[in-house]
Design a protein around this motif. Structure first.
Motif, PDB file in Angstrom:
ATOM      1  N   LEU A   1       0.627   6.132  -3.959  1.00 11.74           N
ATOM      2  CA  LEU A   1      -0.714   5.875  -3.919  1.00 11.74           C
ATOM      3  C   LEU A   1      -1.600   5.870  -5.486  1.00 11.74           C
ATOM      4  O   LEU A   1      -2.168   4.980  -6.149  1.00 11.74           O
TER       5      LEU A   1
ATOM      6  N   LEU B   1      -2.519  -0.882   2.335  1.00 10.75           N
ATOM      7  CA  LEU B   1      -2.233   0.834   2.991  1.00 10.75           C
ATOM      8  C   LEU B   1      -0.760   0.662   4.570  1.00 10.75           C
ATOM      9  O   LEU B   1      -0.440   1.638   4.913  1.00 10.75           O
TER      10      LEU B   1
ATOM     11  N   ILE C   1       2.911   7.599   2.183  1.00 13.01           N
ATOM     12  CA  ILE C   1       1.556   7.467   0.995  1.00 13.01           C
ATOM     13  C   ILE C   1       2.086   8.954   0.292  1.00 13.01           C
ATOM     14  O   ILE C   1       1.753   9.690   0.901  1.00 13.01           O
TER      15      ILE C   1
END
Lengths: 340, 241
Positions: free
Chosen positions: A318, A332, A338
């Protein structure tokens, strides 16, 4: 840990093909329970699964059991890289399966050696899964079908379009000559979604300079919107990653790098922007569906084909993605993990 | 804590023929057992245009204090139910297959069902397609029955675990068409450059509903009715009954 050491560790895992998931031998008791055979049902056919014991192979096995366990007896034999043709022959004689599931390259290799050693024997159909670049090799195994382990470019970049605002119409890939056939097939498939796959070949043993030049060609001269990093150990040595791949985005127009192993997306070093890899539980379910097709066809392979893995998991770096690219508002919600 | 055993659903209407699809041959999972979870726990088994991680986070945020687990695979759903979940949020056919009575039912346009559509290349009308892709809602036999009932015809069913996987069935020509909620059709078109046609399926399918599985689940039912409109919208629901 120094960067080179960290990369070496990650690449060591990649080279196993089953990244970051080998189990310790400490939980042998747990493993014994996990692999315990079901009570054989007299009127049920058996499927034999030969697999190394890793987190990912276990997830695949769980999917297979969920899918076919009610109707077929799923017998599992954990194997290691030293599995011999003779050992497989003994298992087939003892268990008499109607179908064999082969996980990982060494298992496939041993099964093929058995077929070569016993040319007059008819073997049960085999479903091959989690083997590298299966489309290139599956015809070497007689009476086999299976599911590729690499996520197709078509899948990767259709999904990437849901994550990035910027266009993903031209995708670059660096490859070695042995992968040319694979790249050609991927290029044809990608056209279905109006994605142009641009390949630049490098020598079989590429230098840093070879890879750098190929990457620069793709980014600057060919205008690639993203780069696809093949799971090819010959292109992913620590030296090539550190001196050819990673410097690419330090200057000039930045392009997202899509890799095929979660271990290559890390907050500790700036390499993969996204990783897309098979969803192993769903992969097991897909194997189960293939087994049912075989059962429906009286355990014969009527449509020899290698299916693509249909379900994937996406990992995003990210920090890198937000710094270098514009993400879609719903980006997302389209990723499974992530890294930040 | 003893688990409440829901009575078998009895209000079977025309549309809950669809809600009950796939129940045949499945052993109800909701049998007496000791509930293990102390805090209310919600299992969510919905296939939306988002990853299960994102769905879980969205509902965890909207239902603060409730342990939310979103799963995509039918096998995982069975394991979660067996481990003692307090409530289950899923489509009507799933609840019916488990013998669970909906406590809170989703509505859209004042109705508790929604239209489904076939989406594919050419010739996607019912009767012309032979292989139809669908999310594996109810396992092999149950999902096939579900698809046959929605389409009112027998077809070969190719199952996948997530909504996004269905597009791949079309891309790799592993299905002639895919079956999905009609409201999802524009989203699918947006994700693909394939030339896609759609046609409405003959039957509708029940919207998401909540079944309370243990007394702790009643708290979840109350809280679910108060989730923000934006979250309801993601679930394909406008209001609750």
């Amino acid at each position: 840990m120094a960067l080179t050491s960290r990369l070496g560790f990650c690449l060591g895992l990649l080279s196993l093909g089953l990244a970051a998931c080998s189990r310790s031998s400490g939980d042998a008791r747990h493993a014994e329970a996990f692999f315990q055979d079901p009570v054989r049902r007299p009127d049920h056919d058996a499927v034999l699964v030969l697999m190394p014991d890793t987190e990912h192979t276990r997830a695949v096995l769980l999917g297979i059991r969920d899918e076919v366990g009610d109707e077929l007896d799923v017998l599992v034999r954990p194997v290691d890289r030293d599995l011999s043709a003779e050992e497989i022959e003994a298992m087939l004689a003892e268990l008499q399966p109607r179908c064999v599931v082969l996980m990982d390259n060494p298992t496939v290799k041993a099964y093929r050696e058995l077929q070569l050693a016993r040319p007059s024997v008819t073997f049960p159909p085999a479903v091959v899964v989690m083997a590298s670049f299966l489309e290139e090799h599956y015809r070497l195994v007689k009476n086999a079908t299976g599911i590729a382990y690499e996520v197709p470019a078509l899948t990767l970049f259709t999904h990437l379009r849901t994550i990035l605002v910027s266009p993903v119409e031209k995708v670059g890939v660096v490859y070695r000559p042995a992968f040319r056939g694979y790249i050609d097939r991927q290029r044809e498939l990608a056209k279905r979604e109006a994605i142009e796959l641009i390949g630049v070949a490098v020598p079989q043993h590429p230098s840093v300079r070879d890879v750098r030049r190929a990457l620069e060609t793709l980014r600057t001269e060919r205008g690639a919107h993203a780069l696809w990093v093949l799971n090819d150990n010959g292109l992913l040595t620590p030296e090539l990653i550190q001196r050819a791949w990673m410097p690419l985005n330090e200057t000039g127009r930045r392009v997202p790098l899509v890799v095929g192993a979660a271990s290559l997306v890390s907050a500790k070093f700036d390499f993969g922007t996204f990783a897309m890899l098979p969803d192993h539980g769903a992969l097991g379910m897909q194997v189960g569906a293939l087994i049912f097709k075989l059962a429906d066809d009286d355990w014969t392979i009527t449509r020899p084909e290698i299916q693509p893995p249909l379900s994937t998991k996406t990992v995003i770096n990210l920090r890198q993605a937000e710094r270098d690219f514009k993400l879609a508002p719903t980006a997302l919600s389209q990723v499974d993990r992530i890294v930040n | 804590m003893a688990r409440t055993i829901p009575e078998k659903t009895t209000n079977i209407s025309r549309r809950t023929v669809l809600a009950g699809a796939g129940a045949a041959g499945l052993t109800p999972l909701l049998e007496p057992s000791i509930a293990l979870a102390a805090a209310p726990s919600l299992v969510v088994y919905l296939h939306l245009d988002m990853k299960q991680r994102a769905l879980q986070e969205m509902l965890s945020s909207a239902l603060d204090g409730i342990e939310v687990t979103a799963v995509a695979r039918y096998g995982d759903l069975q394991r979660q139910i067996a481990s003692g979940a307090s409530a289950l949020l899923a489509l009507g056919p799933v609840l019916a297959s488990l013998g669970a009575r909906p406590t809170v039912t989703g509505l859209a346009g004042g109705r508790d069902t929604e239209p489904y559509a076939l989406l594919g290349g050419m010739r996607v009308s019912t009767g012309q397609v032979q292989r139809v892709g669908a999310v594996d809602l109810l396992g092999r036999k149950g999902t096939s029955t579900f698809v046959h009932e929605v389409l009112q015809t027998n077809v070969e069913v190719e199952r996948v675990t997530k909504l996004e996987d269905m597009l791949r069935l079309l891309q790799f020509e592993m299905a002639d068409a895919i079956l999905l909620p009609q409201r999802i059709v524009p989203l699918m078109r947006k994700k693909s450059e394939l030339t896609l046609e759609s046609s409405r399926a003959p039957n509708e399918v029940s919207l998401p509903a909540l079944a309370v599985l243990t007394p702790a689940g009643n708290t979840i039912a109350d809280r679910l009715k108060k989730i923000p409109t934006s979250v309801k919208s993601e679930l394909g629901v406008e209001s609750w009954r």
